[in-house]
Motif scaffolding. Structure first.
Motif, short mmCIF file in Angstrom:
data_model
loop_
_atom_site.label_atom_id
_atom_site.label_comp_id
_atom_site.label_asym_id
_atom_site.label_seq_id
_atom_site.Cartn_x
_atom_site.Cartn_y
_atom_site.Cartn_z
N ILE A 107 2.20 1.17 0.73
CA ILE A 107 2.63 2.25 -0.24
C ILE A 107 0.57 2.68 -0.37
O ILE A 107 0.95 4.03 -0.55
CB ILE A 107 3.12 1.71 -1.18
N SER A 108 -0.31 1.96 -0.84
CA SER A 108 -1.29 1.80 -1.22
C SER A 108 -2.12 3.63 0.21
O SER A 108 -1.93 4.52 -0.31
CB SER A 108 -1.72 2.05 -1.77
N GLY A 109 -1.89 2.50 1.36
CA GLY A 109 -2.39 3.12 2.49
C GLY A 109 -1.82 4.19 2.73
O GLY A 109 -2.17 4.94 3.53
N TYR A 110 -0.24 4.53 2.62
CA TYR A 110 0.06 5.62 2.91
C TYR A 110 -0.40 6.57 2.20
O TYR A 110 -0.81 8.02 2.83
CB TYR A 110 2.38 5.60 3.05
N PHE A 111 -0.35 6.97 1.20
CA PHE A 111 -0.69 8.04 -0.53
C PHE A 111 -2.40 7.99 0.04
O PHE A 111 -2.74 9.07 0.06
CB PHE A 111 -0.07 7.27 -1.49
N GLU A 112 -3.54 7.13 0.73
CA GLU A 112 -4.54 7.45 0.25
C GLU A 112 -4.72 7.64 1.78
O GLU A 112 -5.82 8.44 1.92
CB GLU A 112 -5.09 5.55 0.04
N ASP A 113 -4.30 7.99 3.21
CA ASP A 113 -4.04 8.72 4.50
C ASP A 113 -4.92 10.12 4.21
O ASP A 113 -3.37 10.63 3.47
CB ASP A 113 -2.76 8.16 5.33
N GLU A 114 -5.24 10.60 4.97
CA GLU A 114 -6.07 11.57 4.92
C GLU A 114 -4.32 12.70 5.54
O GLU A 114 -4.37 12.56 7.06
CB GLU A 114 -6.25 12.35 5.15
N ARG A 115 -3.13 13.49 4.83
CA ARG A 115 -1.68 13.54 5.47
C ARG A 115 -1.40 14.00 4.42
O ARG A 115 -2.08 15.00 3.52
CB ARG A 115 -1.60 12.31 5.87
N SER A 116 -0.67 15.00 5.18
CA SER A 116 0.52 16.65 4.17
C SER A 116 1.40 15.55 3.31
O SER A 116 2.43 15.32 3.26
CB SER A 116 1.15 16.98 4.80
N HIS A 117 0.63 15.36 1.91
CA HIS A 117 1.30 14.68 0.72
C HIS A 117 1.89 16.30 0.43
O HIS A 117 1.43 16.64 -0.93
CB HIS A 117 0.91 14.07 0.32
N ASN A 118 3.16 16.12 0.87
CA ASN A 118 4.12 17.56 -0.17
C ASN A 118 4.04 17.39 -1.21
O ASN A 118 4.29 18.28 -1.95
CB ASN A 118 4.86 18.47 0.91
N TYR A 167 6.61 1.89 10.80
CA TYR A 167 5.52 1.56 10.73
C TYR A 167 5.04 -0.26 9.88
O TYR A 167 5.47 0.45 8.59
CB TYR A 167 4.65 2.10 10.25
N SER A 168 4.55 -0.92 9.95
CA SER A 168 4.85 -1.77 9.01
C SER A 168 2.50 -2.30 9.18
O SER A 168 2.61 -3.18 8.21
CB SER A 168 4.85 -3.34 9.79
N ASN A 169 1.84 -0.98 9.61
CA ASN A 169 0.42 -1.10 9.39
C ASN A 169 0.35 0.50 8.81
O ASN A 169 0.41 0.79 10.04
CB ASN A 169 -0.05 -1.79 10.86
N THR A 170 -0.66 1.05 8.15
CA THR A 170 -0.85 2.24 8.07
C THR A 170 -1.94 2.74 8.96
O THR A 170 -2.13 3.91 9.00
CB THR A 170 -1.66 2.65 6.41
N ARG A 171 -2.77 1.67 10.09
CA ARG A 171 -3.60 2.41 10.63
C ARG A 171 -2.73 3.53 11.80
O ARG A 171 -3.48 3.57 12.76
CB ARG A 171 -4.15 0.81 11.02
N ALA A 172 -1.35 2.12 12.12
CA ALA A 172 -1.04 3.16 13.68
C ALA A 172 0.09 4.11 13.34
O ALA A 172 0.60 5.05 13.89
CB ALA A 172 0.46 1.79 13.84
N LEU A 173 -0.24 4.90 11.66
CA LEU A 173 0.21 5.98 10.96
C LEU A 173 -0.44 6.83 12.34
O LEU A 173 -1.37 7.49 11.91
CB LEU A 173 0.25 6.09 10.02
N PRO A 174 0.58 8.18 12.87
CA PRO A 174 -0.17 9.43 13.29
C PRO A 174 0.19 9.77 12.26
O PRO A 174 0.68 10.02 11.36
CB PRO A 174 0.95 9.30 14.77
N PRO A 175 -1.02 11.04 12.86
CA PRO A 175 -1.57 12.28 12.10
C PRO A 175 -0.22 12.68 11.40
O PRO A 175 1.27 13.34 12.35
CB PRO A 175 -2.05 12.76 12.34
#
Ligand SMILES: Nc1nc2c(ncn2[C@@H]2O[C@H](COP(=O)(O)OP(=O)(O)OP(=O)(O)O)[C@@H](O)[C@H]2O)c(=O)[nH]1
Ligand SMILES: [Mg+2]
Length: 202
Positions: free
Chosen positions: A105-116, A22-30
């Motif tokens: 990078i910040s978009g990935y970590f700020e996205d609400e997801r399973s950051h184990n 993904y080159s855009n954090t808005r495209a990240l699936p849950p």
């Protein structure tokens, strides 16, 4: 801990496969499974460490040219997602590219997801850079569990590598057990890193 917790105690890394980029954090699936993300400055060895974990030469793309990983790349092994992030701090890419990587990078970590777990990579030959310190602070602020992987240990003697671990643990205010000495080249630290990943994703 993320909401998706695997039940397995061991991960079969031989099952690793590329999933998506993904080159855009808005495209990240849950998230659909626990996630383990690798971050650190450009050229520190993120893609190489992933390949070493997977015991594969080139599943994740590595190159002598820094700035190689320009997207968020997802791999999956046995129900755990492994996330290869772009590097930060590379001086030779354009300002626009650097800003785009930082946003990923910040978009990935700020996205609400399973950051184990986040694996923060730092070159064993140097003290953490200001950007490394900033990165660790951001993980702390976001409450994301993390360990530090000191990379390229094959470039130092055993005693210097051990000293670096103690020093970095102190500089980062971490228990020494959370700082793992690794070499993608020689395989050092893989068992310890796999254990940290298993604990965080179980
Ligand atoms: N000696 C040694 N070299 C390594 C090790 N890990 C990575 N390298 C080298 O360091 C360079 C960068 O490795 P990458 O894995 O592409 O680094 P990266 O952090 O993914 O880089 P970006 O994607 O540009 O952010 C390559 O030339 C690797 O061969 C290691 O454990 N030992
Ligand atoms: Mg890379």
């Amino acid at each position: 801990m993320g909401e998706h917790a695997g039940s397995q105690e061991r991960i079969d890394y031989r099952r690793a496969a590329f999933v998506a980029a993904y080159s855009n954090t808005r495209a990240l699936p849950p998230s659909t499974m626990p996630e383990v993300a690798f971050l650190g400055r450009s050229n520190v060895g993120k893609s190489s460490l992933l390949n070493a974990l997977f015991s594969r030469k080139s599943l994740a793309r590595v190159s002598a040219t820094p700035g190689k990983t320009a997207s968020i790349n997802f791999y999956e092994a046995d129900g755990v997602a492994f996330v290869d992030l772009p590097g930060y701090g590379f001086a030779k890419v354009s300002n626009a590219e650097r800003a785009a990587y930082a946003a990923l990078i910040s978009g990935y970590f700020e996205d609400e997801r399973s950051h184990n777990l986040a694996v923060q990579l730092i070159d064993i030959r140097h003290d953490p850079t200001p950007l490394d310190l900033e990165s660790v602070e951001a993980l702390r602020d976001l409450g994301i569990p993390f360990v530090v992987a000191l990379t390229k240990a094959d470039k130092l003697s055993r005693s210097k590598a051990f000293a670096a671990r103690t020093r970095d643990a102190r500089l980062l205010e971490l228990a020494p057990e959370r700082v793992i000495v690794t070499s993608a080249e020689k395989g050092d630290g893989m068992r310890e890193l796999r254990r940290a990943i298993a604990e965080a994703t179980t």
